[in-house]
Design an enzyme around this catalytic site. Structure first.
Site: not given
Ligand code: ADP
Length: 543
Positions: A185, A331, A440, A445
């Protein structure tokens, strides 16, 4: 009673065999640092993968070894995906844009045995190699003609390495739960964490992703994966393409270059593409500026971050391209949801449809979702209630690589995505924030993403971020951070007034700070951890 069906293992080797027999002539077109337009077929792809598998064996690599790649989307990277995984090794994809310390941390954590590195990136490894004790050799992804002088020890030229090898190789029979790829990640919450995919998870994910109600991949499709192969396996397209026999067009290091993307899209007759919002903005800006058209592209997927309305509208109105937003994470291999219209929605107006496209999409079979409150009670799918989004399924990680997972999974095995979302009665999920970014304020929220989306729609705003800062009365209040256009005279009062009528008054940020730059992670996302650190001593004027 057990069913009486064959227990055939779901492996990437199976995908390869299927593709080589059924689609030997399907093309793979790549841009690389040593060739502006390389072209070959699936047959060549898998023949060279066998040569590479022989070369790996000769180098001394064995099953379960992690083989690192620091490479862009091109044919050699595809060969690496298949040669390593189908030999029982683990293809460890690393983002070359990470900070050097992060690359070193990841290589050492994974104990990578060999590092395959792009011609444009090997200097990064020159600076790091003395701190990478597990690495036995470096292979530069190029031919003899372009092989650079380098201080890397035990260094090989990729083309020379495989040229000497036989194109026959006996692939081992692998259990479908064998690890195939390792991806870390991006580490926005501390050290990067490794996610270790299996052959089974990769195959099931690619199957599901191909479905008509998901990416709708057909043999006649031409795919341009702009999302990098080091970013969650280019969202599974290197597996989904050979399952379906789709032609692949790989942009190499040119993935943010509007001119190259436009050239590839039209000259290779691309019908489907996938990427993060920033690449689409770069392409749209190029198309607008140069007054170009898109001849064959009719649908694309955007994910990785929230998709702004402007991307949906500009592609729809100016280029006749449908934008399908998807959501997922490293993940989750990464696919969790994807936009599609349900029966009965054909007559929605284009604005009503755009409102649905702005949501993150509907669940894909194979990935269960639920939203829960702070006590882990399940919340209704009514489009209003929002809470922590949890997922479960065969392509969701069950633990991190070489780590315990006590706070990522609950007792029933559900994985907490770290996202906050609502889900409506039709099953459309909408991310409202990340758990750690939500503000918060006095027990309520506030979604930082919602405020950012409103602010960024202001004609004088280039980019924004909203973070929660300490407030003595409300615990936290939103602080809006803005980059405005170079020639604009936007002030605090203007931008705060812009929120009137767009959100409840109590959600409007308490203050605005103008900056020239915002910090981003290596995958191009806003780095709110670093922003919170930058503004740790900030005090609201009314505090
Ligand atoms: P990291 O979690 O390490 O930043 P990832 O590429 O796995 O890398 O990112 C996943 C996160 O990206 C998701 O948990 C979410 O918060 C965000 N994300 C992915 N796709 C979208 C989307 N279409 N809209 C909003 N947030 C998104």
């Amino acid at each position: 009673m057990r069913g009486l069906m064959m227990d055939t293992q779901l492996t990437i080797t199976g995908i390869m065999r299927h593709a080589e027999l059924n689609y030997p002539d399907t093309e793979v077109v790549s841009v690389t640092a040593d060739n502006p337009l390389h072209r070959y077929t699936y047959k060549d792809w898998f023949r060279r993968s066998r040569q590479l598998a022989n070369a790996l064996k000769k180098l001394g690599a064995v099953e379960d070894d992690c083989i690192a790649t620091l490479a862009w989307n091109d044919y050699r990277h595809l060969e690496l995906y298949y040669a390593t995984s189908c030999s029982g090794m683990i293809c460890h994809t690393i983002n070359p844009r990470l900070f050097p310390e992060q690359v070193a941390y990841i290589v050492n954590h994974a104990e990578d045995k060999f590092v395959f590195v792009d011609l444009l990136v090997y200097k990064l490894m020159e600076a790091l190699h003395t701190n990478l004790p597990s690495v036995k050799g470096y292979i530069i992804l190029t031919d003899a003609e372009h092989m650079p002088e380098t201080s890397l020890p035990n260094v090989y030229c990729y083309e020379d390495l495989i040229a000497a090898e036989s194109d026959q190789f006996e692939w081992p029979d692998l259990d479908e739960n064998t690890a195939c790829v390792l991806c870390y990640t991006s580490g926005t919450t501390g050290n990067p964490k490794g996610v270790l995919y299996s052959h089974r998870s990769a195959v099931l994910h690619a199957y599901a992703g191909s479905l008509p109600s998901v990416l709708n991949l057909k043999t006649a499709d031409v795919l341009l994966p702009i999302v990098p192969m080091f970013h969650v396996n280019a969202w599974g397209l290197p597996y989904a393409a050979p399952i379906n026999g789709c032609k692949l067009v790989m942009p190499g290091p040119k993935m943010a270059d509007g001119e190259t993307l436009h050239f590839l899209l039209n000259s290779e007759k691309v019908t489907f593409s996938a990427g993060v919002p920033t690449v689409w903005l770069a392409l749209l800006d190029y198309l607008d500026k140069e007054n170009k058209s898109l001849d064959t592209l009719r649908r694309l997927t955007v994910g990785g971050a929230a998709c702004p309305l402007s991307i949906i509208e500009r592609f729809r109105d100016d280029y006749d391209v449908e934008v399908m937003q998807g959501w997922g994470m490293t993940e989750m291999s990464p696919l969790g949801t994807l936009f599609s219209l349900k029966a009965g929605m054909e007559d929605l107006s284009k604005d009503e449809k755009a409102q649905l496209q702005l949501k993150q999409g509907r669940g894909v079979f194979g990935c269960e979702m639920k939203i829960v409150d702070e006590d882990n009670n399940e919340l209704p799918w009514d489009g209003v209630a929002f809470g922590a989004l949890k997922v479960r399924g065969p392509w969701v990680c069950s633990a991190y690589f070489k780590a315990d997972n006590t706070d990522s999974h609950d007792a029933d095995g559900w994985f907490d995505t770290g996202d906050v979302a609502n889900i409506d009665a039709q099953g459309y999920m909408q991310i409202t924030d990340r758990t750690k970014d939500v503000i918060k304020s006095g027990g309520e929220w506030i979604s930082s993403i919602e405020l950012e989306n409103i602010a960024v729609d202001h004609p004088d705003v280039t980019e924004t971020a909203v973070i929660g800062r300490y407030h003595p009365k409300w615990t936290e209040r939103p602080l809006l951070i803005v980059i405005s256009h170079a020639d604009s005279e936007l002030n605090k009062a203007d931008i705060l007034k812009w929120f009137d009528g767009k959100v409840a008054t109590w959600m409007i940020p308490n203050d605005v700070v103008f900056v020239d730059e915002l910090p981003h992670t290596a995958t191009g996302k806003l780095n709110k951890l670093s922003l919170r650190d930058q503004f740790k001593d900030y005090q609201f004027p009314d505090a």
